[in-house]
Design a protein around this motif. Structure first.
Motif, PDB file in Angstrom:
ATOM      1  N   SER A 115      -3.573   6.596   2.927  1.00 11.61           N
ATOM      2  CA  SER A 115      -3.527   5.727   1.916  1.00 11.61           C
ATOM      3  C   SER A 115      -4.780   6.118   0.948  1.00 11.61           C
ATOM      4  O   SER A 115      -5.943   5.948   1.437  1.00 11.61           O
ATOM      5  CB  SER A 115      -3.555   4.354   2.097  1.00 11.61           C
ATOM      6  OG  SER A 115      -3.738   3.727   0.912  1.00 11.61           O
ATOM      7  N   SER A 128      -8.285  -0.619  -1.602  1.00 11.73           N
ATOM      8  CA  SER A 128      -7.573  -0.133  -0.670  1.00 11.73           C
ATOM      9  C   SER A 128      -6.860  -0.703   0.426  1.00 11.73           C
ATOM     10  O   SER A 128      -5.727  -0.591   0.712  1.00 11.73           O
ATOM     11  CB  SER A 128      -8.206   1.183  -0.027  1.00 11.73           C
ATOM     12  OG  SER A 128      -8.827   2.061  -1.145  1.00 11.73           O
ATOM     13  N   ARG A 136       0.835  -1.284  -0.060  1.00  7.73           N
ATOM     14  CA  ARG A 136       0.112  -0.065  -0.028  1.00  7.73           C
ATOM     15  C   ARG A 136       0.714   1.180  -0.193  1.00  7.73           C
ATOM     16  O   ARG A 136       1.751   1.437   0.842  1.00  7.73           O
ATOM     17  CB  ARG A 136      -0.869  -0.006   1.279  1.00  7.73           C
ATOM     18  CG  ARG A 136      -1.963   1.049   1.102  1.00  7.73           C
ATOM     19  CD  ARG A 136      -3.178   0.881   2.170  1.00  7.73           C
ATOM     20  NE  ARG A 136      -2.591   0.865   3.488  1.00  7.73           N
ATOM     21  CZ  ARG A 136      -2.756  -0.243   4.416  1.00  7.73           C
ATOM     22  NH1 ARG A 136      -3.118  -1.214   3.888  1.00  7.73           N
ATOM     23  NH2 ARG A 136      -2.309   0.123   5.589  1.00  7.73           N
ATOM     24  N   ARG A 156      -6.982   5.961  -2.555  1.00  8.18           N
ATOM     25  CA  ARG A 156      -7.648   5.359  -3.695  1.00  8.18           C
ATOM     26  C   ARG A 156      -7.131   5.915  -5.036  1.00  8.18           C
ATOM     27  O   ARG A 156      -6.743   5.338  -6.077  1.00  8.18           O
ATOM     28  CB  ARG A 156      -9.030   5.024  -3.612  1.00  8.18           C
ATOM     29  CG  ARG A 156      -9.652   3.931  -4.857  1.00  8.18           C
ATOM     30  CD  ARG A 156     -11.053   3.660  -4.709  1.00  8.18           C
ATOM     31  NE  ARG A 156     -11.868   4.531  -4.436  1.00  8.18           N
ATOM     32  CZ  ARG A 156     -12.557   4.976  -5.195  1.00  8.18           C
ATOM     33  NH1 ARG A 156     -12.693   4.516  -6.450  1.00  8.18           N
ATOM     34  NH2 ARG A 156     -13.648   5.920  -5.238  1.00  8.18           N
ATOM     35  N   GLY A 166     -12.996   4.282   0.642  1.00  5.58           N
ATOM     36  CA  GLY A 166     -11.969   3.252   0.499  1.00  5.58           C
ATOM     37  C   GLY A 166     -10.700   3.842   0.924  1.00  5.58           C
ATOM     38  O   GLY A 166      -9.636   3.283   1.123  1.00  5.58           O
ATOM     39  N   ASP A 167     -10.350   5.163   1.336  1.00 10.57           N
ATOM     40  CA  ASP A 167      -9.232   5.735   1.808  1.00 10.57           C
ATOM     41  C   ASP A 167      -8.748   5.198   3.219  1.00 10.57           C
ATOM     42  O   ASP A 167      -9.919   5.120   4.078  1.00 10.57           O
ATOM     43  CB  ASP A 167      -9.280   7.340   1.754  1.00 10.57           C
ATOM     44  CG  ASP A 167      -9.232   7.916   0.420  1.00 10.57           C
ATOM     45  OD1 ASP A 167      -9.071   7.170  -0.611  1.00 10.57           O
ATOM     46  OD2 ASP A 167      -9.533   9.019   0.426  1.00 10.57           O
TER      47      ASP A 167
END
Length: 581
Positions: free
Chosen positions: A336, A548, A215, A338, A354-355
């Motif tokens: 992190s 993600s 990731r 997407r 999804g972050d």
């Protein structure tokens, strides 16, 4: 084709394009389409908001309320220890976790099943040293497969049942979907469990093998005096340190200039993107200053990863505006994303579904903040709810399922009774739970129902069925259901499954009438096709979250989902033809 039918086709095409672009909120697109349909006189004013009174929408709301209670139970947190004691191989553990996810998804919506099983699955992966990439896609796909089995497994099933009830007077029974859905789900879970181990292998020391995907995060870090980054040009950071620089801040202002001319100095703040392991290594070596948190010396200090769920209140917010964390002394140390779009500083980054946030603070403060903003921790947190460890909410829900499955009560009445029982026993705070419902999905569903009804009432479905019959002999056994299933599976990666079911159900009924076949067969394949969504990370929120959390590429969904989609297509056509035609 008359003007009314042409107008409806243009409206539907426009809405499908807007849904697939994902640039506008789905509820805004749906309400806009609802108003456009009224202005085009596709339905009368009194029918415009009839979707909000639909039994389908009411049942979906009830299931969403119930899921909030069941998700707090942490019922599966002990799975890791059980698997460790059993000594199962990885593929057996993956299949078991996916199987449990699929079983849960039979009785609730796909995202709810995924959210319940995700923390327990990641915990099992940590204890048993199973790579995360071997776990996340299987449970995401298993949640979609489980939804094929029952009436309440997914809104698409409820919608096609409602269409059948309006056409014939009787909808599908609770487990009518299981004739095709259960074999497809079992075969699919076994297939994806084997594929996950083969497609995403553990590192075996072979230096020639490509490294597994990791990731990537975005973070803002200070450069210490002794850092080897000091004196380095920004252009050299990717090759020498594995960091992609996005901004350099010195004395509170941005350092402008080309990457080849800008040089890092001690005391600068670097906004960069890179693998999470790279940041960890550089912090350990002293090349980057680790985040300093005032609670770091407290015994209950924690570092927690949490994913932004589809119903989260953080969607669209920027880091600097996250008072839900700041007011509790919780820091967001990295992110992190997407779809990274990095402008300005770290605090200017905007969150989407999804972050993954990396949070630091006291454990209780993080748990409280995540509960308020509807984000899911990726590691099991101590539960403060009275639901933890209790079997009673599951028993109450099981009673509601039984009442519906045996035809004693309609689903919306049975699950209304479950909601009432959970509220009376104080497992459910209805006022708070209503605020936490994923209302965009509910509004989209209710707004699309009148438009879907117009496909039938205006004769548009009949026209479309006639056009398709010119290309495919839909009156032949298998041809009609094979074509409908293909269309549904082609649409669902780009449009939510409820919309696919709403648009295709009237066409399915016309196919059945033209072929003189039972309409149930055609509606079953519409529901199945709407849920067989494995080819992209953006077709279903479960896949978006999986991408993600697991650090997958788009191609990973094609490699893992392609064989699964083909298997599901072939099995569904053959089983539906054998059972329903």
């Amino acid at each position: 084709m008359n003007v009314e039918q042409a107008s409806l086709l243009v409206l539907l095409a426009t809405m499908l394009v807007l849904f697939s672009l994902d640039r506008f909120r789905i509820e805004v697109v749906a309400i806009g389409g609802l108003l456009a349909g009224f202005l085009l006189k596709l339905y009368p004013a009194e029918a415009g908001f009839s979707g909000f009174a639909s039994p389908v929408v009411i049942t979906v709301v009830e299931i969403l309320l119930i899921v909030q209670v069941l998700a707090q139970a942490k019922f599966f947190d002990g799975l890791a220890q059980r698997f460790q004691s059993a000594g199962w191989p990885n593929v057996a553990v993956i299949a078991a976790l996916a199987g449990i996810t699929g079983f849960i998804s039979i009785f609730m919506n796909n995202i709810g099943a995924f959210a319940i099983m995700l923390p327990a699955t990641l915990r099992a992966g940590t204890v048993l040293q199973i790579p995360r990439r071997q776990l996340v896609i299987p449970i995401s796909f298993a949640a979609l497969l489980g939804g094929l089995v029952s009436l309440i497994g997914t809104p698409a099933n409820l919608l096609v049942s409602d269409a059948l009830a309006k056409a014939t007077g009787t909808g599908f029974r609770f487990f009518d979907f299981a004739y095709a859905g259960l074999p497809v789900a079992i075969a699919g879970i076994l297939l994806v469990s084997v594929l996950a181990v083969r497609l995403f292998p553990e590192t075996d020391g072979d230096v020639s093998a490509p490294p597994p995907a990791t990731r990537r995060i975005v973070a803002e870090r200070e450069i210490p005096v002794t850092s080897p980054l000091a004196g380095t040009r920004l252009a050299d950071c990717p090759k020498r340190f594995g960091l992609q620089p996005h901004a350099l801040i010195r004395g509170g202002t941005f350092v402008f200039g080309s990457l080849t001319q800008s040089v890092i100095t001690a005391g600068d703040i670097l906004l960069a993107e890179g693998a999470d392991a790279v940041f960890s290594d550089l912090e350990a070596e002293g090349a980057l200053a680790a985040p300093i948190h005032p609670n770091g010396l407290q015994t209950d200090f924690a570092r927690v990863e949490a994913v932004v769920m589809p119903e989260s209140t953080l969607i669209g917010s920027r880091i600097r505006s996250l008072d839900v964390f700041r007011n509790r002394g919780v820091s967001v140390t990295s992110l992190s994303m997407r779809s990274p779009r990095i402008e300005g500083r770290f605090e200017d980054l905007q969150l989407s579904i999804g972050d993954i946030l990396v949070l630091e603070g006291t454990r209780d403060a993080i748990a409280e903040a995540l509960e308020e903003c509807e984000c899911l921790p990726l590691a099991t947190q101590p539960a403060t709810s009275s639901v933890k460890g209790s079997w009673r909410p599951f028993a109450i829900f099981a009673a509601g399922v039984a009442l519906s499955a045996f035809g004693l009560l309609r689903p919306e009445i049975a699950f209304a009774a479950v909601v009432f029982a959970l509220a009376v026993t104080r497992f459910l705070n209805i006022r708070q739970a209503m605020a936490d419902i994923n209302w965009p999905i509910v509004i989209m569903l209710a707004a699309m129902i009148p438009i879907g009804s117009a496909v039938a009432t205006t004769g548009t479905a009949e026209v479309l069925a006639h056009w398709l019959s010119l290309a495919v002999p839909i009156s032949m056994p298998l041809a009609g259901i094979a074509l409908l299933l293909f269309i549904a599976m082609a649409l669902t990666p780009f449009v939510n499954n409820a919309t696919v079911a709403i648009v295709l159900s009237p066409i399915a009924l016309e196919f059945a009438a033209a072929a003189h076949h039972p309409p149930a067969a055609y509606l079953i394949v519409v529901a199945a096709g709407a849920s067989l969504d494995f080819l992209t990370p953006f077709g279903h929120h479960n896949n978006t979250l999986a991408m993600s959390i697991g650090g997958y590429r788009v191609s990973d969904f094609l490699r893992a989902g392609g064989p699964l989609a083909l298997l599901g297509y072939i099995m569904t056509v053959l089983i539906v033809a054998a059972v329903w035609l």
